[in-house]
Write a protein that holds these residues in place. Structure first.
Motif, PDB file in Angstrom:
ATOM      1  N   ASP A   1       0.863  -1.168   0.000  1.00 35.37           N
ATOM      2  CA  ASP A   1       0.000   0.000   0.000  1.00 35.37           C
ATOM      3  C   ASP A   1       0.899   1.218   0.000  1.00 35.37           C
ATOM      4  OD1 ASP A   1      -2.312   1.517  -0.015  1.00 35.37           O
ATOM      5  OD2 ASP A   1      -3.264   0.312   1.542  1.00 35.37           O
ATOM      6  N   ALA A   2       0.317   2.397  -0.134  1.00 34.07           N
ATOM      7  CA  ALA A   2       1.111   3.624  -0.180  1.00 34.07           C
ATOM      8  C   ALA A   2       0.314   4.770   0.417  1.00 34.07           C
ATOM      9  CB  ALA A   2       1.466   3.952  -1.636  1.00 34.07           C
ATOM     10  N   TRP A   3       1.019   5.621   1.127  1.00 31.77           N
ATOM     11  CA  TRP A   3       0.402   6.789   1.749  1.00 31.77           C
ATOM     12  C   TRP A   3       1.310   7.992   1.532  1.00 31.77           C
ATOM     13  CZ3 TRP A   3       1.489   2.261   4.300  1.00 31.77           C
ATOM     14  CH2 TRP A   3       0.382   1.433   4.556  1.00 31.77           C
ATOM     15  N   VAL A   4       0.714   9.168   1.554  1.00 35.85           N
ATOM     16  CA  VAL A   4       1.460  10.421   1.484  1.00 35.85           C
ATOM     17  C   VAL A   4       0.923  11.311   2.598  1.00 35.85           C
ATOM     18  CG1 VAL A   4       2.004  12.462   0.113  1.00 35.85           C
ATOM     19  CG2 VAL A   4       1.767  10.232  -1.017  1.00 35.85           C
ATOM     20  N   PHE A   5       1.819  11.755   3.477  1.00 36.51           N
ATOM     21  CA  PHE A   5       1.424  12.637   4.571  1.00 36.51           C
ATOM     22  C   PHE A   5       2.208  13.935   4.447  1.00 36.51           C
ATOM     23  CE2 PHE A   5       0.943   8.314   6.138  1.00 36.51           C
ATOM     24  CZ  PHE A   5      -0.388   8.328   6.522  1.00 36.51           C
ATOM     25  N   MET A   6       1.520  15.061   4.569  1.00 36.64           N
ATOM     26  CA  MET A   6       2.157  16.366   4.483  1.00 36.64           C
ATOM     27  C   MET A   6       2.211  16.956   5.887  1.00 36.64           C
ATOM     28  SD  MET A   6       3.583  18.658   2.594  1.00 36.64           S
ATOM     29  CE  MET A   6       3.138  18.179   0.955  1.00 36.64           C
ATOM     30  N   LEU A   7       3.416  17.245   6.338  1.00 37.49           N
ATOM     31  CA  LEU A   7       3.600  17.851   7.658  1.00 37.49           C
ATOM     32  C   LEU A   7       3.444  19.357   7.557  1.00 37.49           C
ATOM     33  CD1 LEU A   7       6.772  15.859   8.732  1.00 37.49           C
ATOM     34  CD2 LEU A   7       4.422  15.414   9.415  1.00 37.49           C
ATOM     35  N   ASP A   8       2.967  19.972   8.627  1.00 35.93           N
ATOM     36  CA  ASP A   8       2.834  21.428   8.670  1.00 35.93           C
ATOM     37  C   ASP A   8       4.181  22.112   8.806  1.00 35.93           C
ATOM     38  OD1 ASP A   8       0.078  21.297   8.482  1.00 35.93           O
ATOM     39  OD2 ASP A   8      -0.194  21.231  10.652  1.00 35.93           O
ATOM     40  N   GLU A   9       5.134  21.401   9.401  1.00 46.51           N
ATOM     41  CA  GLU A   9       6.472  21.954   9.588  1.00 46.51           C
ATOM     42  C   GLU A   9       7.485  20.824   9.533  1.00 46.51           C
ATOM     43  OE1 GLU A   9       6.583  22.185  14.414  1.00 46.51           O
ATOM     44  OE2 GLU A   9       5.494  23.754  13.351  1.00 46.51           O
ATOM     45  N   ALA A  10       8.740  21.192   9.414  1.00 46.35           N
ATOM     46  CA  ALA A  10       9.801  20.188   9.337  1.00 46.35           C
ATOM     47  C   ALA A  10       9.790  19.318  10.588  1.00 46.35           C
ATOM     48  CB  ALA A  10      11.154  20.874   9.184  1.00 46.35           C
TER      49      ALA A  10
END
Length: 119
Positions: free
Chosen positions: A56-65
Motif C-alpha cells: 500500500d502507499a500513503w502520502v502525509f504532508m507535515l505542517d512543519e519540518a
C-alpha cells in the motif's frame, strides 16, 4: 558488484538506531493521507509489478519540518493499517540509514523474491 558477494543484512543495525519512546501515545496523528488516486496507483503498481505480495502507499504532508529524532514517535501514530493495534509498549524500531544501505537491503530483498530477512 566487482566480483564480490555478501550475505543479506538482517535485523536492525546498532548504528543510527533511534528507539521509539516507550510507552508511546496511542493517539492517532491528525495527519491525513493526501495521496491522490494517481499517486497511489503509480506507487503500488511499481511494487506489484514485481509480485512482492500485499502493499500500500500513503502520502502525509507535515505542517512543519520534522527532526529525525521525532520520527520514531510519529510513525506509529499515522493513520495506516500497518500500525493498527500497535500498543504503547509494543516493539517498534527505526534506524537512520545511508541511502546506499537502503538500496542494498531493497536489492537483497528483491533477489530473494521480495521476502525481507527476519532479525
Amino acid at each position: 558488484m566487482h566480483g564480490s558477494a555478501s550475505g543479506v543484512p538482517g535485523g536492525l543495525p546498532a548504528e543510527g538506531r533511534m528507539d521509539a519512546p516507550t510507552p508511546r501515545t496511542s493517539e492517532r496523528s491528525a495527519l491525513r493521507d493526501i495521496a491522490t488516486t494517481d499517486d497511489h496507483e503509480s506507487i503500488v503498481a511499481a511494487v506489484q509489478a514485481g509480485d512482492w505480495g500485499d502493499c500500500d502507499a500513503w502520502v502525509f504532508m507535515l505542517d512543519e519540518a520534522n527532526a529525525p529524532e521525532q520520527v520514531p514517535a510519529l510513525l506509529p501514530t499515522l493513520p495506516m493499517p500497518c500500525v493498527d493495534g500497535l500498543g504503547p509498549t509494543d516493539r517498534f524500531q527505526i534506524a537512520i540509514r545511508p541511502v546506499n544501505a537502503i538500496w542494498r537491503l531493497l536489492f537483497a530483498t528483491a533477489s530473494m523474491g521480495g521476502h525481507a530477512p527476519l532479525p
